[in-house]
Design a protein around this motif. Structure first.
Motif, PDB file in Angstrom:
ATOM      1  N   ALA A 425      34.650 -35.267  -1.588  1.00  0.00           N
ATOM      2  CA  ALA A 425      35.500 -35.693  -1.955  1.00  0.00           C
ATOM      3  C   ALA A 425      36.035 -34.418  -1.631  1.00  0.00           C
ATOM      4  N   VAL A 426      35.456 -33.620  -1.181  1.00  0.00           N
ATOM      5  CA  VAL A 426      36.252 -32.230  -0.400  1.00  0.00           C
ATOM      6  C   VAL A 426      36.806 -32.673   0.863  1.00  0.00           C
ATOM      7  N   ARG A 427      36.167 -33.894   1.649  1.00  0.00           N
ATOM      8  CA  ARG A 427      36.945 -34.049   3.175  1.00  0.00           C
ATOM      9  C   ARG A 427      38.648 -34.927   2.331  1.00  0.00           C
ATOM     10  N   GLU A 428      38.132 -35.603   1.343  1.00  0.00           N
ATOM     11  CA  GLU A 428      39.415 -35.992   1.353  1.00  0.00           C
ATOM     12  C   GLU A 428      39.954 -35.486   0.345  1.00  0.00           C
ATOM     13  N   GLY A 429      40.291 -34.071  -0.037  1.00  0.00           N
ATOM     14  CA  GLY A 429      41.455 -33.110  -0.479  1.00  0.00           C
ATOM     15  C   GLY A 429      41.218 -32.667  -1.706  1.00  0.00           C
ATOM     16  N   LYS A 430      40.166 -33.612  -2.090  1.00  0.00           N
ATOM     17  CA  LYS A 430      40.549 -33.610  -4.011  1.00  0.00           C
ATOM     18  C   LYS A 430      39.132 -32.183  -4.756  1.00  0.00           C
ATOM     19  N   LEU A 431      38.582 -31.908  -4.097  1.00  0.00           N
ATOM     20  CA  LEU A 431      37.598 -30.311  -4.185  1.00  0.00           C
ATOM     21  C   LEU A 431      37.452 -29.800  -3.635  1.00  0.00           C
ATOM     22  N   CYS A 432      37.463 -28.106  -4.247  1.00  0.00           N
ATOM     23  CA  CYS A 432      37.004 -26.908  -3.057  1.00  0.00           C
ATOM     24  C   CYS A 432      36.721 -27.165  -2.447  1.00  0.00           C
ATOM     25  N   PRO A 433      36.349 -26.628  -0.861  1.00  0.00           N
ATOM     26  CA  PRO A 433      35.077 -26.614  -0.645  1.00  0.00           C
ATOM     27  C   PRO A 433      34.249 -25.609  -0.934  1.00  0.00           C
ATOM     28  N   GLU A 434      34.227 -24.251  -1.236  1.00  0.00           N
ATOM     29  CA  GLU A 434      33.494 -23.943  -1.518  1.00  0.00           C
ATOM     30  C   GLU A 434      33.063 -23.532  -2.995  1.00  0.00           C
ATOM     31  N   ALA A 435      33.853 -23.982  -3.307  1.00  0.00           N
ATOM     32  CA  ALA A 435      33.227 -24.368  -5.094  1.00  0.00           C
ATOM     33  C   ALA A 435      32.529 -25.412  -5.254  1.00  0.00           C
ATOM     34  N   VAL A 436      32.460 -26.214  -4.484  1.00  0.00           N
ATOM     35  CA  VAL A 436      31.466 -27.506  -4.639  1.00  0.00           C
ATOM     36  C   VAL A 436      30.039 -27.018  -3.664  1.00  0.00           C
ATOM     37  N   GLU A 437      30.859 -26.033  -2.191  1.00  0.00           N
ATOM     38  CA  GLU A 437      28.926 -25.695  -1.999  1.00  0.00           C
ATOM     39  C   GLU A 437      28.382 -25.190  -2.919  1.00  0.00           C
ATOM     40  N   ALA A 438      28.994 -24.001  -3.474  1.00  0.00           N
ATOM     41  CA  ALA A 438      28.769 -23.036  -4.541  1.00  0.00           C
ATOM     42  C   ALA A 438      27.859 -24.395  -5.389  1.00  0.00           C
ATOM     43  N   VAL A 439      28.481 -24.959  -5.832  1.00  0.00           N
ATOM     44  CA  VAL A 439      27.762 -25.777  -7.427  1.00  0.00           C
ATOM     45  C   VAL A 439      26.724 -26.559  -6.877  1.00  0.00           C
ATOM     46  N   LEU A 440      26.122 -27.032  -5.165  1.00  0.00           N
ATOM     47  CA  LEU A 440      25.155 -27.935  -4.522  1.00  0.00           C
ATOM     48  C   LEU A 440      24.183 -27.059  -4.158  1.00  0.00           C
ATOM     49  N   ALA A 441      24.707 -25.953  -3.760  1.00  0.00           N
ATOM     50  CA  ALA A 441      23.632 -24.350  -4.138  1.00  0.00           C
ATOM     51  C   ALA A 441      22.728 -24.240  -5.081  1.00  0.00           C
ATOM     52  N   SER A 442      23.781 -23.930  -6.324  1.00  0.00           N
ATOM     53  CA  SER A 442      22.870 -24.218  -7.377  1.00  0.00           C
ATOM     54  C   SER A 442      21.759 -25.029  -8.049  1.00  0.00           C
ATOM     55  N   ALA A 443      22.391 -26.059  -7.574  1.00  0.00           N
ATOM     56  CA  ALA A 443      21.355 -27.136  -7.903  1.00  0.00           C
ATOM     57  C   ALA A 443      20.823 -27.619  -7.136  1.00  0.00           C
ATOM     58  N   GLY A 444      19.894 -26.772  -5.736  1.00  0.00           N
ATOM     59  CA  GLY A 444      18.707 -27.086  -5.128  1.00  0.00           C
ATOM     60  C   GLY A 444      19.472 -27.632  -3.776  1.00  0.00           C
ATOM     61  N   GLN A 445      20.194 -27.829  -4.131  1.00  0.00           N
ATOM     62  CA  GLN A 445      20.724 -28.653  -2.960  1.00  0.00           C
ATOM     63  C   GLN A 445      21.073 -28.209  -1.340  1.00  0.00           C
ATOM     64  N   PRO A 446      20.571 -28.491   0.122  1.00  0.00           N
ATOM     65  CA  PRO A 446      19.887 -27.557   1.031  1.00  0.00           C
ATOM     66  C   PRO A 446      21.894 -27.871   1.734  1.00  0.00           C
ATOM     67  N   ALA A 447      21.676 -26.150   1.587  1.00  0.00           N
ATOM     68  CA  ALA A 447      23.662 -26.234   2.465  1.00  0.00           C
ATOM     69  C   ALA A 447      24.096 -27.176   3.343  1.00  0.00           C
ATOM     70  N   ARG A 448      24.667 -27.764   3.350  1.00  0.00           N
ATOM     71  CA  ARG A 448      25.772 -28.571   4.399  1.00  0.00           C
ATOM     72  C   ARG A 448      25.657 -27.985   5.788  1.00  0.00           C
ATOM     73  N   ARG A 449      25.512 -29.239   6.739  1.00  0.00           N
ATOM     74  CA  ARG A 449      25.517 -29.153   7.942  1.00  0.00           C
ATOM     75  C   ARG A 449      26.671 -28.548   8.522  1.00  0.00           C
TER      76      ARG A 449
END
Ligand SMILES: [Fe+2]
Length: 525
Positions: A425-449
């Motif tokens: 959804a970030v790539r499609e321009g729908k969700l904010c990349p910083e917000a998504v990475e902050a949420v995913l990091a908070s959920a314990g997801q590895p940071a994206r390459r």
């Protein structure tokens, strides 16, 4: 910064708005019934203590009625329509009740033969008490627990344990009779029935219906007092009631909630929303935990973090307007159902915006929780410029949490798959990349390459070189650190300068900073 104290009555109105939606009542039903019941209390000369009980009973009567709604929907189909049809009938009149029941079964089984329908009705009537009594008992108990969590005392809570009981003993679940049904319960039942009758049959039919039910649903004395003052009691109550009217009616002293009490009140609303269906159980709490952690990670101010948490608790309050039967059905929604579903952020904003303190900020976030940066969200099709960092975090947290929860029409995604979906959804321009990475990091997801797109198509090696030169290393030092030839490092530098559109090391360093490639304190040795 602490939030200013909020009138508890404001929370009661938010709850009343939500329960009006969930029970199929008309606009401001609970508020109108509160005005009527308080006018009645005045006419009856009731003291302050009794008036306080009546005030709260009118606003909160149905707050427990979200519990086990999925069981109701499984047994009867569209539970909101069913509830709407039940409002104006005399529930103690078997003929009226059976007629509504037959209509519900017919709706639930479209295309069934008359024989099949007759059998379903027979079975439903036989099993009715078995299904309904535990559900209605649950509504009473849950209402009392929610009331406790918003700080209401026992003398008010106990009335919520009798919301379906009647004067003549034909109520449920305990069949209490006469004075065993508490006085505030009897007054509010009469007031709410009167509003439902006005809505359904109009003022003219109201008096005849109340008189007809005297001695049955209502004690004769109360019904007579109501009828004697009927015109004055119901005057103007066929339209909306404003917030100030309800605030002014609250008996003294006016209850105020401090920040910690507001936190608990918002959380109580979260649980009330989520307990409607088994698959949403705990959803709002989980979204709130993610959004709060992501807000901190993104460095939002404390007031914004609090607002996003409270918005996360309540983001789906407007979903109560949509029958549970809609969500429980496997398969796509109809266009009409989709339209109704897309309006839930609107209802949420409407329920919450009158709240004092941070209420307006919370409501503004709730309104936007399904909006997308490219304008493809709903229901206002807002664009990026209208979406604050907090709104972006709430949207990302909601999308991630929903993705990893099962729904009747799809299985749960794994955390990894939900994360991939968000990054898509970030790539499609729908969700904010910083917000998504902050949420995913908070959920314990590895940071994206870092994706090639985000970094203008840089290769992983070019990114490594960029990080090093941005931190102040020379090309030669970068080559040494990466164990490559200096000439190769030079080629990487020229290539990445060209890709990101810069001509100097300083501009490349700024580019790297903007994208979080350079950590604070990182510098050349
Ligand atoms: Fe939602």
């Amino acid at each position: 910064m602490t939030v200013a104290a909020v009138r508890r009555a404001d929370f009661l109105m938010a709850l009343a708005y939500a329960t009006d939606l969930a029970t199929g009542h008309s606009r401001d039903f609970a508020l109108r019934s509160c005005v009527l019941a308080m006018r009645f209390a005045e006419v009856a000369g009731l003291d302050e203590s009794m008036r306080r009980k009546i005030y709260h009973q009118a606003l909160l009567r149905y707050i427990g009625c979200n519990a086990d709604t999925h069981l109701l929907a499984a047994a009867w189909g569209d539970e909101i329509t069913l509830r709407r049809e039940l409002h104006h009938i005399d529930m103690g009149n078997r003929e009226e009740f059976v007629a509504i029941f037959v209509r519900a079964i017919t709706r639930k089984l479209p295309g069934a033969s008359p024989d099949e329908l007759a059998k379903a009705v027979e079975r439903g009537l036989a099993e009715g008490p078995q299904v309904n009594i535990p559900i209605l008992s649950g509504h009473c108990e849950v209402a009392q627990r929610i009331a406790e969590r918003i700080g209401l005392p026992e003398e008010i809570r106990e009335n919520l344990g009798q919301i379906y009981e009647r004067w003549d003993g034909k109520g449920l679940p305990r069949g209490l009779k006469g004075d065993a049904v508490k006085f505030p319960v009897r007054v509010v039942t009469l007031a709410q029935d009167a509003i439902a009758l006005i809505d359904h049959l109009g003022f003219d039919a109201l008096k005849a219906k109340i008189a007809e039910r005297a001695g049955g649903a209502y004690e004769t004395e109360l019904a007579e007092l109501f009828l004697a003052h009927c015109e004055a009691l119901v005057k103007g109550l066929d339209g909306p009631v404003d917030r100030e009217t309800i605030l002014a009616l609250e008996p003294l002293p006016h209850a105020m909630l401090d920040e910690a009490e507001c936190e608990e009140a918002y959380l109580a609303i979260a649980d009330m929303i989520d307990m409607r269906m088994p698959f949403t159980f705990g959803h709002s709490r989980a979204v709130a935990a993610l959004a709060t952690a992501a807000g901190k990670r993104a460095g939002l101010p404390a007031a914004d973090i609090r607002a996003v948490r409270w918005a996360a608790y309540t983001h789906d309050i407007g979903e109560l307007a949509i029958p549970v039967s809609t969500w429980m059905r496997a398969g796509a929604l109809t266009e009409r159902e989709t339209d109704a579903a897309h309006l839930h952020p609107y209802h949420g904003e409407r329920a919450l915006s009158p709240l004092g303190g941070d209420g307006k900020s919370v409501a503004a976030l709730v309104l936007r929780h399904h909006e997308r940066l490219d304008g493809t969200g709903y229901h206002r099709y807002a664009k990026a410029s209208d979406l604050s960092p907090a709104a972006r975090i709430l949207a990302a947290a909601e999308a991630f949490q929903t993705g990893r929860e099962a729904r009747p029409y799809r299985p749960a995604l794994s955390d990894g798959a939900a994360a991939s979906k968000l990054r898509g959804a970030v790539r499609e321009g729908k969700l904010c990349p910083e917000a998504v990475e902050a949420v995913l990091a908070s959920a314990g997801q590895p940071a994206r390459r870092d994706s090639a797109e985000r970094l203008s198509g840089l290769t992983p090696r070019e990114i490594e070189v960029l990080r090093l030169i941005a931190a102040g290393h020379t090309a030669k030092e970068a080559a040494r650190q990466l164990d490559i030839a200096p000439k190769t490092a030079d080629n990487h530098i020229q290539s990445l300068y060209s890709k990101i559109g810069v001509a100097t090391r300083a501009a490349a360093a700024l580019y790297a900073l903007e994208r979080g490639l350079v950590q604070a304190g990182m510098s050349a040795a």
